[in-house]
Design an enzyme around this catalytic site. Structure first.
Site, PDB file in Angstrom:
ATOM      1  N   LYS A 110       8.097  94.183 -21.621  1.00 10.79           N
ATOM      2  CA  LYS A 110       8.860  93.847 -20.417  1.00 10.79           C
ATOM      3  C   LYS A 110      10.253  93.319 -20.789  1.00 10.79           C
ATOM      4  CE  LYS A 110       4.641  92.877 -17.749  1.00 10.79           C
ATOM      5  NZ  LYS A 110       3.980  91.895 -16.820  1.00 10.79           N
ATOM      6  N   ASN A 155       5.585  87.436 -18.851  1.00 14.84           N
ATOM      7  CA  ASN A 155       4.506  87.446 -19.846  1.00 14.84           C
ATOM      8  C   ASN A 155       4.595  88.598 -20.851  1.00 14.84           C
ATOM      9  OD1 ASN A 155       3.834  89.403 -18.056  1.00 14.84           O
ATOM     10  ND2 ASN A 155       1.942  88.455 -17.322  1.00 14.84           N
ATOM     11  N   GLU A 192      -0.877 105.724 -14.989  1.00 12.19           N
ATOM     12  CA  GLU A 192       0.389 105.152 -15.436  1.00 12.19           C
ATOM     13  C   GLU A 192       1.120 106.081 -16.413  1.00 12.19           C
ATOM     14  OE1 GLU A 192      -0.747 101.201 -16.763  1.00 12.19           O
ATOM     15  OE2 GLU A 192      -1.363 100.644 -14.732  1.00 12.19           O
ATOM     16  N   TYR A 198       2.820  99.123  -9.588  1.00 19.48           N
ATOM     17  CA  TYR A 198       2.095  97.928  -9.127  1.00 19.48           C
ATOM     18  C   TYR A 198       1.636  98.114  -7.686  1.00 19.48           C
ATOM     19  CZ  TYR A 198       3.515  95.164 -13.268  1.00 19.48           C
ATOM     20  OH  TYR A 198       3.676  94.662 -14.541  1.00 19.48           O
ATOM     21  N   HIS A 258       2.785  94.572 -20.770  1.00 19.58           N
ATOM     22  CA  HIS A 258       1.846  95.172 -19.808  1.00 19.58           C
ATOM     23  C   HIS A 258       0.884  96.073 -20.562  1.00 19.58           C
ATOM     24  CE1 HIS A 258       0.249  97.537 -16.458  1.00 19.58           C
ATOM     25  NE2 HIS A 258       0.455  98.603 -17.210  1.00 19.58           N
TER      26      HIS A 258
HETATM   27  N1  UDP Z   1       2.523  88.524 -11.575  1.00 17.84           N
HETATM   28  C1  UDP Z   1       3.264  87.425 -11.130  1.00 17.84           C
HETATM   29  N2  UDP Z   1       2.627  86.462 -10.378  1.00 17.84           N
HETATM   30  C2  UDP Z   1       1.312  86.573 -10.054  1.00 17.84           C
HETATM   31  C3  UDP Z   1       0.574  87.686 -10.493  1.00 17.84           C
HETATM   32  C4  UDP Z   1       1.208  88.640 -11.256  1.00 17.84           C
HETATM   33  O1  UDP Z   1       4.439  87.318 -11.440  1.00 17.84           O
HETATM   34  O2  UDP Z   1       0.794  85.666  -9.369  1.00 17.84           O
HETATM   35  C5  UDP Z   1       3.187  89.543 -12.404  1.00 17.84           C
HETATM   36  C6  UDP Z   1       2.942  89.303 -13.901  1.00 17.84           C
HETATM   37  O3  UDP Z   1       4.102  89.640 -14.626  1.00 17.84           O
HETATM   38  C7  UDP Z   1       1.771  90.230 -14.174  1.00 17.84           C
HETATM   39  C8  UDP Z   1       2.101  91.418 -13.253  1.00 17.84           C
HETATM   40  O4  UDP Z   1       2.669  90.813 -12.084  1.00 17.84           O
HETATM   41  O5  UDP Z   1       1.714  90.602 -15.527  1.00 17.84           O
HETATM   42  C9  UDP Z   1       0.907  92.273 -12.878  1.00 17.84           C
HETATM   43  O6  UDP Z   1      -0.150  91.460 -12.416  1.00 17.84           O
HETATM   44  P1  UDP Z   1      -1.654  91.757 -12.861  1.00 17.84           P
HETATM   45  O7  UDP Z   1      -2.523  90.888 -12.025  1.00 17.84           O
HETATM   46  O8  UDP Z   1      -1.908  93.221 -12.846  1.00 17.84           O
HETATM   47  O9  UDP Z   1      -1.704  91.182 -14.353  1.00 17.84           O
HETATM   48  P2  UDP Z   1      -1.749  91.928 -15.786  1.00 17.84           P
HETATM   49  O10 UDP Z   1      -2.572  93.176 -15.621  1.00 17.84           O
HETATM   50  O11 UDP Z   1      -0.312  92.216 -16.171  1.00 17.84           O
HETATM   51  O12 UDP Z   1      -2.376  90.935 -16.724  1.00 17.84           O
HETATM   52 MG    MG Z   2      -2.497  94.693 -14.172  1.00 13.95          MG
END
Ligand code: UDP
Ligand code: MG
Length: 138
Positions: free
Chosen positions: A9, A117, A131, A49, A120
Site C-alpha cells: 500500500k 497497515n 482480484e 473493496y 493487502h
Molecule cells: N480498513 C480501515 N478501517 C476499518 C477496516 C478496514 O481503514 O475499520 C482498511 C484497512 O486498510 C484494511 C482495508 O480497509 O486493510 C480492508 O479491510 P479488511 O477488513 O478487508 O482487512 P484486510 O483483509 O486488509 O486485513
Molecule cells: Mg480484506
C-alpha cells in the site's frame, strides 16, 4: 499451483518497505509471478473493496489507497493464500503479532482514521481470482 494477489500500500511504498516485503516473500520460497507499480483509481478501489463501499470510513480508505503509488503483484506456492495472510498479520496492527509485516511495521489507527497497515492480501481462492482479474486481467 495456488496464487494470491497482494498490494504494498502507499504507506509501505513511501516508507521504503518494498525491498523488505519482497525479501520476506522470496525467503518464504514463494514465486513472484507478476509485479507492477501503479496508482489505484477510486473506480478500481470501489470494485476491489466491494464489501466495504457502504461503510462510513470508505472515503478514508480511498484517500489512503490513492495517496501514492502502490506495488501490486501475484505470488504462488503451496497454501500461499493463507500463508500470506499470516505473514501480513491482523488487519488492526495493534492485534498483529510481532514477526508479521503489520506487527513489525505499523501502529493502530487514530480514532476515525483509516488503518495504515502496509499490505493487502486476498482472503480466499475466490477473492484471489477476482482480484487478479480485476487488477491485472488474467
Ligand atoms: N480498513 C480501515 N478501517 C476499518 C477496516 C478496514 O481503514 O475499520 C482498511 C484497512 O486498510 C484494511 C482495508 O480497509 O486493510 C480492508 O479491510 P479488511 O477488513 O478487508 O482487512 P484486510 O483483509 O486488509 O486485513
Ligand atoms: Mg480484506
Amino acid at each position: 499451483m495456488e496464487q494470491t494477489f497482494f498490494i504494498i500500500k502507499p504507506d509501505g511504498v513511501k516508507r521504503g518497505l518494498v525491498g523488505e516485503i519482497l525479501t520476506r516473500i522470496e525467503r518464504r520460497t514463494f514465486t513472484i509471478d507478476h509485479l507492477e507499480v501503479r496508482m489505484a483509481s477510486e473506480e478500481l478501489l470501489r470494485k476491489h473493496y466491494e464489501d466495504l463501499v457502504d461503510r462510513p470510513f470508505f472515503p478514508q480508505i480511498v484517500d489512503y489507497m490513492t495517496s501514492g503509488p502502490v506495488v501490486i503483484g501475484v505470488i504462488s506456492g503451496n497454501d500461499v493464500i493463507q500463508t500470506w495472510r499470516t505473514m501480513m498479520g491482523a488487519t488492526n496492527p495493534k492485534d498483529a503479532v510481532l514477526g508479521s509485516i503489520r506487527g513489525d511495521f505499523a501502529q493502530a489507527p487514530a480514532d476515525g482514521g483509516a488503518t495504515f497497515n502496509v499490505v493487502h492480501g486476498s482472503d480466499s481462492k475466490e477473492s484471489a481470482e477476482r482480484e487478479i482479474a480485476l487488477w491485472i486481467g488474467k
